[in-house]
Design a protein around this motif. Structure first.
Motif, PDB file in Angstrom:
ATOM      1  N   ASN A 825       0.789  -1.130  -0.033  1.00 20.29           N
ATOM      2  CA  ASN A 825      -0.093  -0.011  -0.040  1.00 20.29           C
ATOM      3  C   ASN A 825       1.018   1.361   0.244  1.00 20.29           C
ATOM      4  OD1 ASN A 825      -2.213   1.689   0.224  1.00 20.29           O
ATOM      5  ND2 ASN A 825      -2.468   1.433   2.454  1.00 20.29           N
ATOM      6  N   HIS A 826       1.552   1.521  -0.989  1.00 22.29           N
ATOM      7  CA  HIS A 826       2.758   2.374  -0.916  1.00 22.29           C
ATOM      8  C   HIS A 826       1.778   3.772  -1.331  1.00 22.29           C
ATOM      9  CE1 HIS A 826       6.506   4.590  -2.041  1.00 22.29           C
ATOM     10  NE2 HIS A 826       5.918   5.138  -2.897  1.00 22.29           N
ATOM     11  N   THR A 827       2.138   4.784  -0.256  1.00 23.44           N
ATOM     12  CA  THR A 827       1.874   6.056  -0.551  1.00 23.44           C
ATOM     13  C   THR A 827       2.932   7.114  -0.332  1.00 23.44           C
ATOM     14  OG1 THR A 827       1.359   5.931   1.798  1.00 23.44           O
ATOM     15  CG2 THR A 827      -0.530   5.465   0.522  1.00 23.44           C
ATOM     16  N   PHE A 828       3.946   6.718   0.366  1.00 19.89           N
ATOM     17  CA  PHE A 828       5.179   7.624   0.605  1.00 19.89           C
ATOM     18  C   PHE A 828       6.367   6.671   0.736  1.00 19.89           C
ATOM     19  CE2 PHE A 828       2.819   7.279   4.237  1.00 19.89           C
ATOM     20  CZ  PHE A 828       3.707   6.677   5.432  1.00 19.89           C
ATOM     21  N   ASP A 829       7.641   6.975   0.684  1.00 21.05           N
ATOM     22  CA  ASP A 829       8.939   6.405   0.838  1.00 21.05           C
ATOM     23  C   ASP A 829       9.184   6.261   2.295  1.00 21.05           C
ATOM     24  OD1 ASP A 829       9.058   5.800  -1.760  1.00 21.05           O
ATOM     25  OD2 ASP A 829      10.530   7.357  -1.936  1.00 21.05           O
ATOM     26  N   GLN A 830       9.436   5.177   2.882  1.00 22.46           N
ATOM     27  CA  GLN A 830       9.877   5.008   4.467  1.00 22.46           C
ATOM     28  C   GLN A 830      11.211   4.632   4.496  1.00 22.46           C
ATOM     29  OE1 GLN A 830       7.843   2.096   6.940  1.00 22.46           O
ATOM     30  NE2 GLN A 830       6.787   3.757   7.950  1.00 22.46           N
ATOM     31  N   TYR A 831      12.029   5.713   4.789  1.00 23.79           N
ATOM     32  CA  TYR A 831      13.539   5.279   4.942  1.00 23.79           C
ATOM     33  C   TYR A 831      13.910   5.038   6.552  1.00 23.79           C
ATOM     34  CZ  TYR A 831      18.466   5.847   4.242  1.00 23.79           C
ATOM     35  OH  TYR A 831      19.865   5.747   4.434  1.00 23.79           O
ATOM     36  N   GLN A 832      14.410   4.103   6.534  1.00 24.19           N
ATOM     37  CA  GLN A 832      15.039   3.791   7.931  1.00 24.19           C
ATOM     38  C   GLN A 832      16.504   3.998   7.906  1.00 24.19           C
ATOM     39  OE1 GLN A 832      14.294  -0.234   9.261  1.00 24.19           O
ATOM     40  NE2 GLN A 832      14.402   0.237  11.463  1.00 24.19           N
ATOM     41  N   VAL A 833      16.841   5.293   8.789  1.00 19.34           N
ATOM     42  CA  VAL A 833      18.203   5.501   8.608  1.00 19.34           C
ATOM     43  C   VAL A 833      18.960   4.578   9.383  1.00 19.34           C
ATOM     44  CG1 VAL A 833      19.936   7.419   9.552  1.00 19.34           C
ATOM     45  CG2 VAL A 833      17.304   7.925   8.683  1.00 19.34           C
ATOM     46  N   ASP A 834      18.777   3.918  10.460  1.00 20.59           N
ATOM     47  CA  ASP A 834      19.658   3.213  11.222  1.00 20.59           C
ATOM     48  C   ASP A 834      19.890   1.929  10.483  1.00 20.59           C
ATOM     49  OD1 ASP A 834      19.164   4.763  13.457  1.00 20.59           O
ATOM     50  OD2 ASP A 834      17.799   3.623  14.512  1.00 20.59           O
ATOM     51  N   ARG A 835      19.327   1.584   9.804  1.00 19.14           N
ATOM     52  CA  ARG A 835      19.540   0.468   8.775  1.00 19.14           C
ATOM     53  C   ARG A 835      19.854   0.515   7.422  1.00 19.14           C
ATOM     54  NH1 ARG A 835      16.980  -4.562  11.211  1.00 19.14           N
ATOM     55  NH2 ARG A 835      16.208  -3.994  13.333  1.00 19.14           N
ATOM     56  N   ASN A 836      19.752   1.972   6.994  1.00 18.73           N
ATOM     57  CA  ASN A 836      20.168   2.321   5.619  1.00 18.73           C
ATOM     58  C   ASN A 836      19.183   1.458   4.781  1.00 18.73           C
ATOM     59  OD1 ASN A 836      21.344   3.798   3.506  1.00 18.73           O
ATOM     60  ND2 ASN A 836      23.119   2.347   3.700  1.00 18.73           N
ATOM     61  N   ARG A 837      18.143   1.536   4.966  1.00 16.10           N
ATOM     62  CA  ARG A 837      17.061   0.652   3.808  1.00 16.10           C
ATOM     63  C   ARG A 837      15.688   1.510   3.850  1.00 16.10           C
ATOM     64  NH1 ARG A 837      16.874  -5.271   6.691  1.00 16.10           N
ATOM     65  NH2 ARG A 837      15.168  -4.587   8.484  1.00 16.10           N
ATOM     66  N   PHE A 838      14.974   0.998   2.770  1.00 10.02           N
ATOM     67  CA  PHE A 838      13.525   1.569   2.883  1.00 10.02           C
ATOM     68  C   PHE A 838      12.565   0.285   3.410  1.00 10.02           C
ATOM     69  CE2 PHE A 838      15.533   3.970  -0.407  1.00 10.02           C
ATOM     70  CZ  PHE A 838      14.808   5.257  -0.297  1.00 10.02           C
ATOM     71  N   ASN A 839      11.719   0.988   4.193  1.00 16.39           N
ATOM     72  CA  ASN A 839      10.641   0.092   4.526  1.00 16.39           C
ATOM     73  C   ASN A 839       9.153   0.352   3.891  1.00 16.39           C
ATOM     74  OD1 ASN A 839      12.320  -1.355   6.465  1.00 16.39           O
ATOM     75  ND2 ASN A 839      11.613  -0.005   8.141  1.00 16.39           N
ATOM     76  N   GLY A 840       8.791  -0.964   3.447  1.00 14.08           N
ATOM     77  CA  GLY A 840       7.251  -0.533   2.824  1.00 14.08           C
ATOM     78  C   GLY A 840       6.107  -0.409   3.741  1.00 14.08           C
ATOM     79  N   THR A 841       5.017   0.139   3.238  1.00 17.23           N
ATOM     80  CA  THR A 841       3.728   0.243   4.048  1.00 17.23           C
ATOM     81  C   THR A 841       2.752  -0.666   3.330  1.00 17.23           C
ATOM     82  OG1 THR A 841       3.016   2.182   2.546  1.00 17.23           O
ATOM     83  CG2 THR A 841       4.128   2.653   4.776  1.00 17.23           C
ATOM     84  N   TYR A 842       1.940  -1.676   4.187  1.00 17.24           N
ATOM     85  CA  TYR A 842       1.136  -2.412   3.499  1.00 17.24           C
ATOM     86  C   TYR A 842      -0.001  -2.455   4.246  1.00 17.24           C
ATOM     87  CZ  TYR A 842       5.713  -4.852   2.456  1.00 17.24           C
ATOM     88  OH  TYR A 842       6.799  -4.733   1.980  1.00 17.24           O
ATOM     89  N   GLY A 843      -1.167  -2.876   3.494  1.00 15.44           N
ATOM     90  CA  GLY A 843      -2.524  -3.153   3.722  1.00 15.44           C
ATOM     91  C   GLY A 843      -2.483  -4.167   4.758  1.00 15.44           C
ATOM     92  N   PRO A 844      -3.898  -4.424   5.221  1.00 16.16           N
ATOM     93  CA  PRO A 844      -4.476  -5.811   5.956  1.00 16.16           C
ATOM     94  C   PRO A 844      -3.462  -6.873   6.003  1.00 16.16           C
ATOM     95  CG  PRO A 844      -6.031  -4.266   5.605  1.00 16.16           C
ATOM     96  CD  PRO A 844      -5.179  -3.777   4.705  1.00 16.16           C
TER      97      PRO A 844
END
Length: 916
Positions: A825-844
């Motif tokens: 359920n991608h609506t925006f980029d979610q960047y995790q600085v501590d791990r240097n990677r992107f996380n996705g957003t998902y539906g149920p």
């Protein structure tokens, strides 16, 4: 007309005539035509035909006697496994009271039991009772008038055309004259027939073979030796179908080698047919997993001749680890099985191998685009036979030769595998025509057995058409197993004992990035099953099932995050490399008892299995009571039901200490129940409908629970018994067999409706992720969620049609509901600085599904039958109309887009097989 009367009988076991001792001069029935034989696929392998031991003379009907009428009454009789006559039915009414008189007499007959592969079994046979009036005896000629009898001898051997198998229990005679002498072939197919000299119009009648006719010119006082090659009624590739064993489970689906090897889309692999039966969900195409009645991977036990094996299929969804020719029978229990089976909370698959031929040397060689293999079997001496098989793949050798030669243009991961089986049988004397006779020859007791070795080796290899030295990608996965088992069966009276000891070796290794693991496992086990038939209505079985295994691992792993170091911001965490050698042993034993109790039309099979496990410091106990009930509503309809508890120990390696395992694991448990009806619509059409409800608890969940460490801090266990689940559904199986050798069509329809849910108790793991048993319920408020392996509708249609002249065409169509997925359920980029990677957003969680799977497979076989061998060629095409079915999905590195990975495209495979 003489007032004295007598009768003479002729017995035909499905076109197989057996003549009892003559009691008077009377006409003998001719052999029935081959087309009158019972259904080819319903005929058992009669290794010892029944013989008439006690004959009762029928009362000649007074009215018929007064009128001087004679008759031949044709009957179909059922001979029970103990040799008694259980049923007599007339086929052609003769009238004048002959039918009633013949039936009354035949009911009192006594036969030696027929045997199917050396085991007493009921058979249905044709019997002709002749009523004749004897003329007054003629005055014997004087010494000077005595004629000199002229005689010639016809001796020979009956051989199955195309396979060179010996044909036992066949009738050989000269001409159609009812008074013509006849002979019966022995276990080696040999016969000897004394007849008047001259031309002999030979007729050979045998069960499962076409009527054989030829002419031989016999000279007076001479012996003529011949070999007759009989053509099987089912064609060159016909395989004998065994009679069904008595069921002790609500559902046991048995696959014969013949129908399995012809099933389209299986490449002639019988075990692949399991994936088309009711109750089995479709697994991803490269996994080869068995997902039975909503259970998860690894919860269905796979066994070979009663011994557990770690793999049923080679890697990447390859063929099964058993040569197809070595398989005698394949039993699949989706649930509700008896207390003899354990260590599974799903289903049971048991592959039974066959002993070597007792008549002569046989074998086969098969080559296709993926691998090549052979099977050989032969008698060594009386009572000893041997069978062996081996197979080797070569796709890893062929593929680099056809890939582009430019470096790095094409990389493929391909399997490399081999397997073998070797079995030596002893103790089955060929001159024993019944179990009672075998025991008598052995001094009232009989021992038989075999020793078998088998194994498999699998590797994944990365191949390319370019220089291997310049690529920077490696794949190293290797798994193998070896087993040696014995089997000793002792019978004395109503007592049967089967003792099965075995040893095993397992090896695994893999490398992935900085991680490396080499594992070795040793197994020692034994099973003892003791059965006692106390009466015709009560049989008791008990036994022990013991296994000890020791596993050791050489491990190189990066230390788990937050276990021995603290993650730091700005980059992916990299911890210390742990190098350890870990070893652990475990014991699992079970004591079981069950009984078969017949009360009227009911049959009850109560049982209980007690389990004990010791792994490291863990001590686990589980008690599994079970009950199976059937009710014979009519001759064609059976109602059946079961319920019980089932236990499965966690794998030994899961008990190792932190951070790799959990030494406090317990048994995984499940409650299984089912209710069904089995109805035989016709002699060749059967319908089986079964509903089931299963509930799993204390299953392994990964990741496990979160624990507080004694010195402060917390750690998450890799595994814990927090997994729960339930499944309910309905299974339908409609199967049509071939009615006779002239019936061209056979097949089945299987349909499963099911709903499978998984969940976990306690707090959900961080990120709501994890393997099965973890990460369910969306927001965390719900206990259950759809299993990632759930498939609501599973439909399979399989059909084969005999075109004639050695041609056979088959098809298989499959449809399954798509597997649950959690949508991106991608609506925006979610960047995790501590791990240097992107996380996705998902539906149920599990709120979407992949597209439904559908595929059509076709198979065309052609066989040529020569006198001593058979040649077969086949074309097996998977995904005939090239459907693009989704097998996996993955996201790009920003978690913005979801990509679908399709399954195999249209895949034609050509194979050649020769057998002798």
């Amino acid at each position: 007309m003489s007032p004295s009367l007598n009768a003479r009988s002729a017995l035909a076991a499905a076109s197989l005539l057996l003549t009892p001792p003559a009691l008077a001069q009377a006409p003998q029935a001719g052999a029935p035509p081959a087309e009158a034989a019972p259904p080819a696929q319903a005929q058992p392998v009669i290794t010892k035909p029944p013989e008439l031991l006690q004959q009762v003379e029928a009362t000649y009907p007074p009215e018929a006697l007064a009128e001087g009428v004679t008759a031949s009454v044709r009957l179909i009789i059922t001979i029970a496994a103990d040799g008694s006559v259980s049923e007599v039915l007339p086929t052609e009414p003769a009238g004048h009271g002959f039918d009633e008189a013949a039936i009354a007499a035949v009911r009192q007959f006594r036969f030696s039991p027929a045997e199917v592969d050396g085991v007493p079994a009921p058979v249905q046979v044709e019997y002709i009772y002749h009523f004749t009036l004897n003329a007054p005896p003629e005055e014997a000629p004087g010494p000077d008038q005595a004629p000199v009898a002229r005689k010639a001898t016809l001796k020979g051997q009956l051989i199955s055309r195309g396979s060179r198998s010996r044909v036992a229990g066949a009738t050989v005679r000269c001409g159609d004259d009812p008074e013509a002498p006849e002979a019966l072939s022995d276990a080696d197919g040999r016969f000897s027939l004394d007849v008047p000299p001259g031309e002999c119009a030979v007729r050979v009648v045998a069960s499962g073979y076409q009527l054989y006719q030829t002419k031989e010119l016999l000279q007076e006082d001479e012996t003529t030796e011949v070999n007759f090659f009989l053509a099987p009624t089912g064609g060159a590739l016909e395989t004998v179908v065994r009679s069904d064993r008595p069921k002790k489970e609500v559902v046991r689906r048995t696959i014969t080698r013949q129908e399995a090897q012809r099933t389209p889309g299986t490449f002639g692999d019988p075990i692949r047919v399991i994936q088309t039966l009711p109750g089995v969900a479709r697994a991803p195409f490269i996994s080869g997993q068995l997902l039975v009645r909503g259970s998860n991977p690894g919860q269905t036990a796979t066994m070979m001749d009663g011994v557990g094996i770690p793999l049923l299929f080679h890697l990447l969804g390859g063929p099964s680890v058993v040569n197809a020719e070595f398989i005698d029978q394949l039993d699949f229990f989706p649930g509700g099985y008896g207390s003899q089976y354990g260590r599974a909370v799903g289903g049971i698959v048991e592959v039974g191998t066959r002993k070597g031929a007792a008549d002569t040397f046989h074998g086969s060689v098969k080559v296709d685009l993926l691998d090549a293999g052979f099977f050989l079997e032969a008698p060594v001496t009386d009572g000893i036979s041997v069978a062996a098989a081996a197979r080797r793949s070569y796709i890893d050798t062929i593929l680099p030769a056809v890939l582009p030669k430019s470096e790095g243009s094409t990389l493929s991961v391909v399997p490399k595998y081999w397997d073998y089986q070797l079995r030596v049988d002893f103790g089955a004397k060929r001159d024993a025509r019944s179990e009672e006779e075998a025991q008598a020859l052995a001094g009232s007791a009989r021992s038989t057995g075999y020793v078998m070795a088998f194994g498999s080796d699998d590797q994944l290899r990365l191949v390319t058409g370019g220089p291997e030295t310049e690529r920077d990608l490696t794949v190293d996965t290797h798994t193998l197993f070896h087993r040696i088992k014995g089997d000793w069966t002792y019978r004395k009276g109503q007592l049967t004992s089967v003792f099965t000891p075995y040893v095993g070796y397992d090896g695994t290794s893999f490398k992935f990035g900085a991680a490396k693991q080499d594992g070795v496992g040793y197994t020692v086990g034994a099973r003892e099953v003791l059965g006692l038939e106390l009466s015709s209505s009560l049989t008791v079985r008990t036994g022990l099932d013991l296994v000890y295994e020791h596993q050791s691992f050489d491990v190189e792993f990066p230390a788990p995050e937050n276990f021995e170091y603290v993650a730091f911001p700005g980059a992916e965490s990299v911890g210390e490399l742990l190098v350890e050698k870990i070893g652990l042993g475990s014991f699992d034993g079970a004591l079981f008892v069950e009984a078969d109790l017949k009360v009227g039309r009911f049959t009850f099979t109560p049982g209980v299995r007690g389990n004990f496990q010791r792994a490291g410091d863990a001590r686990n106990v589980a008690l599994d009571p079970r009950l199976w009930v059937s009710f014979a509503a009519t001759e064609r309809t059976q109602l059946k039901g079961s319920l019980g508890l089932y236990s499965q120990p966690a794998e030994t390696f899961r008990f190792i200490s932190l951070p790799y395992g959990n030494p406090d694991l317990a048994y995984q448990r499940a409650f299984q129940s089912s209710l069904g009806v089995d109805h035989r619509l016709t002699d060749v059409l059967n319908v089986d409908v079964t509903g089931f409800f299963n509930r799993r608890f204390d299953n392994i969940a990964a990741p496990g629970d979160i624990l507080s460490l004694p010195g402060g801090g917390v750690v998450q266990l890799p595994y814990s018994n927090q997994g729960i689940g339930r499944a309910l559904g309905l299974e339908v199986m409609v199967k049509k067999q071939r009615a006779s050798a002239t019936d061209k069509w056979s097949g089945w329809l299987s349909y499963t409706f099911s709903q499978s849910l998984d969940g976990r108790t306690g707090r959900a793991p961080e990120g709501n992720g994890g393997d099965f048993g973890g990460g369910f319920g969306g927001s965390g408020d719900e206990t259950y969620g759809l299993s990632p392996f759930d498939q609501t509708h599973i439909l399979t249609l399989v059909s084969t049609y005999v075109l004639g002249n050695g041609w056979e065409l088959g098809g298989r169509f499959r449809y399954t509901t798509g597997r649950p997925t959690t949508p991106l359920n991608h609506t925006f980029d979610q960047y995790q600085v501590d791990r240097n990677r992107f996380n996705g957003t998902y539906g149920p969680y599990a709120s979407a599904r992949t597209s439904g799977f559908h595929q059509l497979d076709m198979r065309l076989d052609k066989s040529w039958q020569f006198q001593s061998w058979t040649l077969g060629v086949y074309l097996d095409v998977q995904n005939l109309y090239n459907a693009e079915n989704v097998e996996f999905t993955f996201n790009d590195y920003r978690q913005r887009r979801e990509y679908e990975v399709p399954g195999i495209p249209i895949l034609p495979v050509v194979g050649v097989k020769g057998s002798f």
